[in-house]
Design a protein around this motif. Sequence first.
Motif, PDB file in Angstrom:
ATOM      1  N   HIS A   1      -1.536  -8.707  -3.289  1.00  0.00           N
ATOM      2  CA  HIS A   1      -1.220  -7.973  -4.577  1.00  0.00           C
ATOM      3  C   HIS A   1      -2.028  -6.606  -4.514  1.00  0.00           C
ATOM      4  O   HIS A   1      -1.544  -5.593  -4.852  1.00  0.00           O
ATOM      5  CB  HIS A   1      -1.537  -8.725  -5.704  1.00  0.00           C
ATOM      6  CG  HIS A   1      -0.451  -9.622  -5.955  1.00  0.00           C
ATOM      7  ND1 HIS A   1       0.612  -9.497  -6.574  1.00  0.00           N
ATOM      8  CD2 HIS A   1      -0.510 -11.059  -5.843  1.00  0.00           C
ATOM      9  CE1 HIS A   1       1.533 -10.432  -6.936  1.00  0.00           C
ATOM     10  NE2 HIS A   1       0.704 -11.714  -6.272  1.00  0.00           N
TER      11      HIS A   1
ATOM     12  N   ARG B   1       0.014  -3.064  -4.628  1.00  0.00           N
ATOM     13  CA  ARG B   1      -0.490  -1.885  -5.670  1.00  0.00           C
ATOM     14  C   ARG B   1      -0.769  -0.723  -4.749  1.00  0.00           C
ATOM     15  O   ARG B   1      -0.728   0.398  -5.452  1.00  0.00           O
ATOM     16  CB  ARG B   1      -1.566  -2.459  -6.271  1.00  0.00           C
ATOM     17  CG  ARG B   1      -1.130  -3.542  -7.499  1.00  0.00           C
ATOM     18  CD  ARG B   1      -2.425  -3.817  -8.284  1.00  0.00           C
ATOM     19  NE  ARG B   1      -2.068  -5.073  -9.154  1.00  0.00           N
ATOM     20  CZ  ARG B   1      -2.687  -6.167  -8.858  1.00  0.00           C
ATOM     21  NH1 ARG B   1      -3.537  -6.247  -8.129  1.00  0.00           N
ATOM     22  NH2 ARG B   1      -2.132  -7.304  -9.599  1.00  0.00           N
TER      23      ARG B   1
ATOM     24  N   THR C   1     -11.386  -4.315  -6.442  1.00  0.00           N
ATOM     25  CA  THR C   1     -10.442  -3.498  -7.312  1.00  0.00           C
ATOM     26  C   THR C   1     -11.060  -2.973  -8.716  1.00  0.00           C
ATOM     27  O   THR C   1     -10.585  -1.718  -8.928  1.00  0.00           O
ATOM     28  CB  THR C   1      -9.137  -4.375  -7.666  1.00  0.00           C
ATOM     29  OG1 THR C   1      -8.473  -4.797  -6.402  1.00  0.00           O
ATOM     30  CG2 THR C   1      -8.174  -3.899  -8.561  1.00  0.00           C
TER      31      THR C   1
ATOM     32  N   TYR D   1      -2.441   3.553  -6.038  1.00  0.00           N
ATOM     33  CA  TYR D   1      -2.365   3.253  -7.650  1.00  0.00           C
ATOM     34  C   TYR D   1      -3.154   4.096  -8.330  1.00  0.00           C
ATOM     35  O   TYR D   1      -2.956   4.464  -9.348  1.00  0.00           O
ATOM     36  CB  TYR D   1      -3.219   1.659  -7.593  1.00  0.00           C
ATOM     37  CG  TYR D   1      -3.168   1.119  -9.149  1.00  0.00           C
ATOM     38  CD1 TYR D   1      -2.178   0.252  -9.306  1.00  0.00           C
ATOM     39  CD2 TYR D   1      -4.213   1.611  -9.897  1.00  0.00           C
ATOM     40  CE1 TYR D   1      -2.231  -0.504 -10.671  1.00  0.00           C
ATOM     41  CE2 TYR D   1      -4.262   0.829 -11.016  1.00  0.00           C
ATOM     42  CZ  TYR D   1      -3.173  -0.117 -11.593  1.00  0.00           C
ATOM     43  OH  TYR D   1      -3.068  -0.378 -12.890  1.00  0.00           O
TER      44      TYR D   1
END
Lengths: 384, 280
Positions: free
Chosen positions: B114, B118, B84, B263
């Motif tokens: 998560h 996202r 990420t 995202y």
Amino acid sequence: MAKEKTVLTGVHFMSGDIACAEGAIAAGCRFFAGYPITPATEIAEHIAARMPKIGGVYVQMEDEIASIAAVIGASYAGLKAMTATSGPGFSLMQENIGLAAMTEAPCVIVDVMRGGPSTGQPTLPGQQDVMQAKWGSHGDYEIIALAPSSVQEMFDLTIEAFNLAETYRVPTMVMADEVVAHMWEKLVIPPAEEIKIVNRKRPNTPPEQYLPFMPEDDLVPPMACFGEGYRFHATGLTHDEHGYPQTQSSEAQTKLVQRLCDKIRKNADKIVRFEETMVEDAEILVVAYGIVARAALSAVRKARENGIKAGLLRLVTLWPFPEKHIAKAAEGAKAIIVPEMNCGQMVREVERTAKETSVFHLSKLGEEPPTPMEIFEALRRHSK
Amino acid sequence: MTETEAFEHPFAKYLRAAMMPHIWCSGCGNGIILNAFVHALDEMQMDLNKLVVVSGIGCIGRAAGYTNVDSFHTTHGRPIAFATGVKLAKPELEVVVISGDGDLFAIGGNHFIHAARRNIGIKVICANNFNYGMTGGQVGPTTPLEALTTTTPYGNIEHPFNLVHLAAASGATYVARWTTLHVRMLAISIKKLLQREGFSFIEVVSPCPEIFGRRNKMRTGLEMMEWFRKASVIENFSDPAKAEITPERIVVGEFVDVEKPTYEKLLHDKMAQILKESED
């Protein structure tokens, strides 16, 4: 086009947390991953408002483990990266702080210390994580930790933390406390061109000759980043200069782990920062850091007014610990007092280095830091 | 005198020769997964300077090191969180996580759901071998009920995750499952995974005869593959909620293939909007 400023040059009235966030941005931080936690949340909130305007990334992760992992990832992708937390989150980050140390990822971790252990007293100050900063992850490694004692230093030392992280490729910690983080004070932000910024050493070899973990004379390897064509490997396993795992070789383990320690230990003279006040002729010394050093300064002044030859040695770097300087200052002193908001942590380092001199700990837990009067009383008691 | 000409393997450029031999047991499916991955890279003519492979801890975790690109072998459970950071710092990079069921869904389960929620544009390939192979075969989040492992010596009483259902429910925009028997489909699916923008996930059901199989009446890789052959049915776009793996039935195929803003895109758009507002 209205271009958002990255360095807010001028005189401000600001909180420590916000000053820390501004220091990070001024240092060139363009990636922040975090998780809300008192009393560090305001750092994340301020960064979340500022980053999109200056082309940086704020991301709120699912926990502190993810936050520090993302910070290491962003650092390897080439950005200056930071996270901010408090005790419980700092504990969760420890394994990956070890990963950052092992893979030599430059990054900054701010720990705004509150009362622990466990959930403890979230809104009250503490200095209970200072040993954890040094020893928190498993295995042998060295880190750098700085302790700000004012809003100005929340700004200045956050910049310094980035510079040190980039210079030594090491996780660097800003060990603040709830008082320094939440109090509002005057902050002077200098013009951008007067702020010293250090960026990581870059490889000057072509990709096919690049050895990602081959150190130079300062024991620090130049760092390529992902996506630049170097196509290198990094691992938390013990590795050789290529970054390839060496899980069975004692030689590889010794060489790597010793270097990770030595790159800080052998450069300690260049890293260590402290501040001395009236130490020259002092017969009794106070060694303090963070907000406690402010009270200690008042106490030392009051002691001098009362004919006690007191001095203050304020630690700015907690780690590496300024051993030589404490030893030297201790030579002329009859006693050393170490006031701390814990049950006795940095005092152990002072005892270790001061050797012959009597060392007394002044512990204060809970609502407020030791007061000037409490430290003055200790000075009076032990100067007799 | 006859001269023998040495030909380089066409995939040699994708692998780090210095890291060979690999650590995987005979009969392990990880080599097939890595093969399918580089096959997909080759077919796509992927720019290897723009690809990052991240893995966690476990047998398949070594895949990052074996791939000749920028690669990072993280702590146990954290490859998605690390990835990420890489993806958000440099969205132009293709970031692929290759890791195992224990790493991604037990210790790292929170990061998986998560990142999927996202819709970070990272691509996850999970080798599901039903147990913790590297530590000698303990029960894991995908171990079938009643299976024998070193820590379930009387049979497993934990219900396993249905990974494709979990991925779909968490918001992944591309979800597929194949076994290592479905080599061609797997390579094609990995190509799609790499072409999609959003959080994408492939579960590869993979044989582990040396550690898992031998305790569960499948002593060889061939016997495990025989199970996959008998039990697997291709049902594209079937309900992932009904795709639990059982001894009798392994539903494979694509389950989800949808578009949703990533995202990175939303972040980019938001920054542009803020900048525009500050000009007005």
